[in-house]
Design a protein around this motif. Structure first.
Motif, PDB file in Angstrom:
ATOM      1  N   ASN A 117      31.090  42.922  35.298  1.00  0.00           N
ATOM      2  CA  ASN A 117      31.161  44.187  36.024  1.00  0.00           C
ATOM      3  C   ASN A 117      32.620  44.438  36.422  1.00  0.00           C
ATOM      4  OD1 ASN A 117      30.329  46.522  37.403  1.00  0.00           O
ATOM      5  ND2 ASN A 117      30.038  45.397  39.315  1.00  0.00           N
ATOM      6  N   PRO A 118      33.480  44.708  35.436  1.00  0.00           N
ATOM      7  CA  PRO A 118      34.928  44.760  35.674  1.00  0.00           C
ATOM      8  C   PRO A 118      35.353  45.927  36.561  1.00  0.00           C
ATOM      9  CG  PRO A 118      34.419  45.555  33.474  1.00  0.00           C
ATOM     10  CD  PRO A 118      33.141  44.987  34.028  1.00  0.00           C
ATOM     11  N   ARG A 119      36.339  45.647  37.419  1.00  0.00           N
ATOM     12  CA  ARG A 119      36.900  46.681  38.286  1.00  0.00           C
ATOM     13  C   ARG A 119      38.318  47.053  37.880  1.00  0.00           C
ATOM     14  NH1 ARG A 119      37.829  44.775  43.446  1.00  0.00           N
ATOM     15  NH2 ARG A 119      37.450  46.790  44.451  1.00  0.00           N
ATOM     16  N   TYR A 120      39.056  46.095  37.349  1.00  0.00           N
ATOM     17  CA  TYR A 120      40.467  46.311  37.068  1.00  0.00           C
ATOM     18  C   TYR A 120      40.691  46.941  35.689  1.00  0.00           C
ATOM     19  CZ  TYR A 120      40.482  42.833  40.807  1.00  0.00           C
ATOM     20  OH  TYR A 120      40.244  42.156  41.965  1.00  0.00           O
ATOM     21  N   ILE A 121      40.039  46.396  34.673  1.00  0.00           N
ATOM     22  CA  ILE A 121      40.105  46.987  33.325  1.00  0.00           C
ATOM     23  C   ILE A 121      38.732  47.562  33.025  1.00  0.00           C
ATOM     24  CG2 ILE A 121      40.614  46.611  30.892  1.00  0.00           C
ATOM     25  CD1 ILE A 121      42.176  44.126  31.660  1.00  0.00           C
ATOM     26  N   THR A 122      38.605  48.869  33.155  1.00  0.00           N
ATOM     27  CA  THR A 122      37.305  49.504  32.954  1.00  0.00           C
ATOM     28  C   THR A 122      37.199  50.066  31.540  1.00  0.00           C
ATOM     29  OG1 THR A 122      38.104  51.629  33.811  1.00  0.00           O
ATOM     30  CG2 THR A 122      37.101  50.112  35.388  1.00  0.00           C
ATOM     31  N   THR A 123      35.981  50.141  31.051  1.00  0.00           N
ATOM     32  CA  THR A 123      35.719  50.669  29.715  1.00  0.00           C
ATOM     33  C   THR A 123      35.495  52.172  29.783  1.00  0.00           C
ATOM     34  OG1 THR A 123      34.684  48.585  29.023  1.00  0.00           O
ATOM     35  CG2 THR A 123      34.171  50.555  27.722  1.00  0.00           C
ATOM     36  N   ILE A 124      36.179  52.897  28.921  1.00  0.00           N
ATOM     37  CA  ILE A 124      35.920  54.326  28.724  1.00  0.00           C
ATOM     38  C   ILE A 124      35.074  54.412  27.467  1.00  0.00           C
ATOM     39  CG2 ILE A 124      36.925  56.622  28.483  1.00  0.00           C
ATOM     40  CD1 ILE A 124      37.708  55.165  31.066  1.00  0.00           C
ATOM     41  N   TRP A 125      33.780  54.547  27.628  1.00  0.00           N
ATOM     42  CA  TRP A 125      32.851  54.419  26.518  1.00  0.00           C
ATOM     43  C   TRP A 125      33.162  55.391  25.389  1.00  0.00           C
ATOM     44  CZ3 TRP A 125      30.482  50.069  26.471  1.00  0.00           C
ATOM     45  CH2 TRP A 125      30.160  49.452  27.683  1.00  0.00           C
ATOM     46  N   ASN A 128      39.973  40.626  22.906  1.00  0.00           N
ATOM     47  CA  ASN A 128      41.063  40.220  23.786  1.00  0.00           C
ATOM     48  C   ASN A 128      40.917  40.798  25.186  1.00  0.00           C
ATOM     49  OD1 ASN A 128      43.431  38.578  22.456  1.00  0.00           O
ATOM     50  ND2 ASN A 128      42.617  39.921  20.862  1.00  0.00           N
ATOM     51  N   ILE A 129      40.359  41.993  25.298  1.00  0.00           N
ATOM     52  CA  ILE A 129      40.072  42.550  26.623  1.00  0.00           C
ATOM     53  C   ILE A 129      39.031  41.690  27.327  1.00  0.00           C
ATOM     54  CG2 ILE A 129      39.063  44.489  27.870  1.00  0.00           C
ATOM     55  CD1 ILE A 129      41.847  45.087  26.876  1.00  0.00           C
ATOM     56  N   ARG A 130      38.024  41.253  26.596  1.00  0.00           N
ATOM     57  CA  ARG A 130      36.986  40.396  27.164  1.00  0.00           C
ATOM     58  C   ARG A 130      37.595  39.092  27.671  1.00  0.00           C
ATOM     59  NH1 ARG A 130      32.396  38.849  23.062  1.00  0.00           N
ATOM     60  NH2 ARG A 130      32.480  41.124  22.882  1.00  0.00           N
ATOM     61  N   ARG A 131      38.493  38.512  26.879  1.00  0.00           N
ATOM     62  CA  ARG A 131      39.147  37.252  27.272  1.00  0.00           C
ATOM     63  C   ARG A 131      40.016  37.451  28.508  1.00  0.00           C
ATOM     64  NH1 ARG A 131      42.531  34.534  22.623  1.00  0.00           N
ATOM     65  NH2 ARG A 131      44.028  36.154  23.152  1.00  0.00           N
ATOM     66  N   LEU A 132      40.711  38.592  28.575  1.00  0.00           N
ATOM     67  CA  LEU A 132      41.567  38.886  29.716  1.00  0.00           C
ATOM     68  C   LEU A 132      40.736  39.108  30.973  1.00  0.00           C
ATOM     69  CD1 LEU A 132      44.462  39.265  30.613  1.00  0.00           C
ATOM     70  CD2 LEU A 132      44.334  41.653  29.877  1.00  0.00           C
ATOM     71  N   ARG A 133      39.622  39.781  30.840  1.00  0.00           N
ATOM     72  CA  ARG A 133      38.740  40.000  31.994  1.00  0.00           C
ATOM     73  C   ARG A 133      38.242  38.689  32.579  1.00  0.00           C
ATOM     74  NH1 ARG A 133      35.144  44.966  29.479  1.00  0.00           N
ATOM     75  NH2 ARG A 133      36.270  46.717  30.467  1.00  0.00           N
ATOM     76  N   MET A 134      37.993  37.710  31.707  1.00  0.00           N
ATOM     77  CA  MET A 134      37.530  36.413  32.187  1.00  0.00           C
ATOM     78  C   MET A 134      38.561  35.761  33.099  1.00  0.00           C
ATOM     79  SD  MET A 134      34.465  35.831  31.001  1.00  0.00           S
ATOM     80  CE  MET A 134      34.306  34.061  31.169  1.00  0.00           C
TER      81      MET A 134
END
Length: 244
Positions: free
Chosen positions: A217-225, A203-209
């Protein structure tokens, strides 16, 4: 009345599902193919809380039916049923708008629990009193109204599903905080969610789209590995990285 649409082409499975949902207090509309499901949606004026769709059906399959229903309603809960357990099938359904995915075979208790969890989210999304004007959350170029669910970027509306709305509201209310996957899963899908936390990532992937200029290369929702995600919009705004 808790109304659910069940679309399953195998009679034995459909009867099993219908019996258990009726025992749990649901008003069940059962059909055997996508065409009948679409007719039912129109007949009931879209007043269906949850749709339970088999992914493998003759003619239009459940995945395409899911996409059609999601285009008609961004608040309806959609759960997919399938004998397939491969990751690609789960991702395909979720990216087309499904809220959850149940793999056959399943127990009555698991099925009802998953339906109940989705129904609770749907009922909460439409339960706001008429006099409640809601509030508008603003973060950088984004704004979202908690009553109308209208989400904009630089004043332009972006269509979002109920799950995407809940994710955005949670992120914007916790801007700058690293949120772990489990806390996101619990907040959006509830404590009794049976599935795995990969539903968060999809769902994060879908929202980023929908919101990122460059989703890869997301700027707004970043991944904390190894942990989760972080809403960084207000940090970017403070640094003067936005212009209208």
């Amino acid at each position: 009345m808790k109304r659910i649409l069940v679309c399953e082409d195998e009679d034995a499975i459909r009867d099993f599902v219908v019996i258990n949902l009726k025992r749990s207090g649901y008003d069940v509309i059962d059909v055997s193919n996508a065409a009948q499901a679409m007719d039912a949606y129109v007949h009931y004026g879209g007043l269906i809380d949850v749709a339970l769709l088999d992914i493998m059906m003759p003619g239009m399959d459940g995945s395409e039916l899911c996409r059609w229903l999601r285009q008609k309603s961004d608040t309806m809960g959609i759960i997919m049923l399938s004998a397939k357990s491969q990751e690609v099938d789960k991702i395909r359904c979720l990216t087309q708008g499904a809220d959850d995915y149940v793999t056959k075979p399943f127990s009555p208790s698991e099925l009802v629990a998953r339906v109940d969890a989705v129904y609770r989210r749907v009922s909460l999304s439409v339960a706001r009193p008429p006099e409640d004007e809601g509030r508008t959350l603003i973060s950088g170029p984004f704004s979202i109204n908690t009553k109308s669910r209208i989400f904009t970027k630089n004043g332009t509306g972006i269509e979002i599903t109920q799950v995407e709305y809940q994710l955005l509201e949670y992120f914007m209310e916790n801007s700058g905080s690293a949120l772990d996957r489990r806390s996101i899963l619990t907040h959006i899908w509830g404590n009794d969610y049976y599935g795995d936390d990969k539903i968060v990532d999809v769902n994060i992937r879908r929202l980023r789209m929908k919101i990122e200029e460059d989703p890869s290369n997301p700027r707004y929702i970043t991944t904390i590995w190894g942990y989760g995600y972080k809403w960084c919009v207000d940090e970017l705004a403070a640094a003067g990285e936005f212009s209208r």
